[in-house]
Design an enzyme around this catalytic site. Structure first.
Site, short mmCIF file in Angstrom:
data_model
loop_
_atom_site.label_atom_id
_atom_site.label_comp_id
_atom_site.label_asym_id
_atom_site.label_seq_id
_atom_site.Cartn_x
_atom_site.Cartn_y
_atom_site.Cartn_z
CG ASP A 10 1.97 -21.40 2.12
OD1 ASP A 10 2.82 -20.99 1.30
OD2 ASP A 10 1.78 -20.83 3.21
CB SER A 11 6.29 -22.32 2.95
OG SER A 11 5.68 -21.05 3.11
CB CYS A 73 3.64 -21.24 -1.50
SG CYS A 73 5.27 -20.67 -1.02
CD GLU A 152 5.08 -17.78 9.93
OE1 GLU A 152 5.49 -18.57 10.77
OE2 GLU A 152 4.44 -18.11 8.91
CB CYS A 184 4.63 -12.68 0.03
SG CYS A 184 4.99 -13.67 1.50
CG HIS A 186 3.19 -14.78 5.66
ND1 HIS A 186 3.22 -15.89 4.87
CD2 HIS A 186 3.43 -15.20 6.93
CE1 HIS A 186 3.48 -16.95 5.64
NE2 HIS A 186 3.61 -16.55 6.88
#
Ligand code: DGL
Length: 276
Positions: A10-11, A73, A152, A184, A186
């Site tokens: 993932d990123s 991702c 984040e 996404c 997140h």
């Protein structure tokens, strides 16, 4: 092959939602997870850049001789799946198709909302995946660029988060959306706030669970699922492994014991001069 690990990238930390779902579904599997924390976020970068990053990440994972690669991702799945799949020998699983299939199954009205990063929305990958399964479906898409930095920063509830969620999602229900895909990595961390904005009657699809089901189906089909062993995950990050460890708890529900730093020269290989 069954004892080889599954390589996941993932990123950054968000793909750990997929690790969590996979570990629950397939506890015997060994996983090597690479979070490209040096280059996160992917969601605002161009398709060409994402494809280059994705291929470099895959080349790093190939050192562990994986039996499968999971692109955990959404942005990389949207921009780079075909590009990567052409270049590796093992099966490559992304998060878009499993999420789209779950949405089609869940929706009664056929009006499906997709929320994701700017790059994922611009790629229209979810739209293609949904309409391939349900040609009459109506898709309502919305990029939510403030969600990733909020998560984040550990902000998953409170006034600011609710305000931003309302700004992005307030109009969706009026458009008749009955199913919303969190496109996404997140966004599952914001599920409660999102639910409070869209209402309890809207079904929320989290593609991590669906991706775990797809991985299991492919392992079973090829007869390469791990039959013995305790499983477990090795974590690698391209920058700031301590921050990765801290944030990981939010997505994984546990803190990794150790995260190994991958130095840039170990994987920024210039793996692909890319042209569209
Ligand atoms: N992992 C990305 C995704 O699922 C979100 C974070 C980023 O923008 O890199 O789209």
């Amino acid at each position: 092959m069954s004892q080889q690990p599954i390589g996941i990238f993932d990123s950054g930390v968000g793909g750990l939602t997929v690790v969590k779902a996979l570990t629950a579904a397939l506890p015997r599997e060994r996983i090597v997870y690479f979070g490209d924390t040096a280059r996160v976020p992917y969601g605002i970068k161009s398709g060409n850049t994402i494809r280059r990053y994705a291929l470099e990440n895959v080349r790093f994972l190939e050192r562990f001789d994986p039996k499968m690669i999971v692109v955990a991702c959404n942005t990389a799945s949207a921009a780079a799946m075909d590009y990567i799949a052409d270049k590796v020998e093992v099966p490559v699983v992304g998060v878009i198709e499993p999420g789209a299939a779950a949405a089609v199954q869940a929706s009664r009205t056929g009006v499906i909302g997709i929320v994701a990063t700017e790059t994922t929305i611009a790629s229209r990958a979810y739209e293609r995946a949904v309409t391939a399964l349900a040609p009459k479906a109506r898709i309502v898409q919305k990029a939510c660029p403030l969600f990733v930095p909020m998560v984040e920063e550990g902000r998953v509830e409170g006034q600011i988060v609710r305000l931003v969620a309302r700004e992005y999602l307030g109009g969706l229900c009026e458009l008749g959306v009955d199913t919303l895909v969190l496109g996404c990595t997140h966004y599952p961390a914001l599920k409660e706030v999102i639910r409070s904005v869209v209402g309890a009657e809207v079904k929320i699809v989290d593609s991590a669970q669906e991706t775990a089901r797809t991985v299991r189906a492919i392992l079973d089909e090829r007869d390469i699922a791990a039959e013995a062993g305790a499983g477990g995950t090795q974590f690698y990050a391209s920058d700031n492994p301590e921050r990765f460890r801290r944030l990981a708890t939010l997505f994984l529900g546990a803190t990794p014991v150790s995260v190994t730093l991958v130095e840039p020269e170990d994987f920024f290989s210039g793996a692909g001069a890319i042209s569209d």
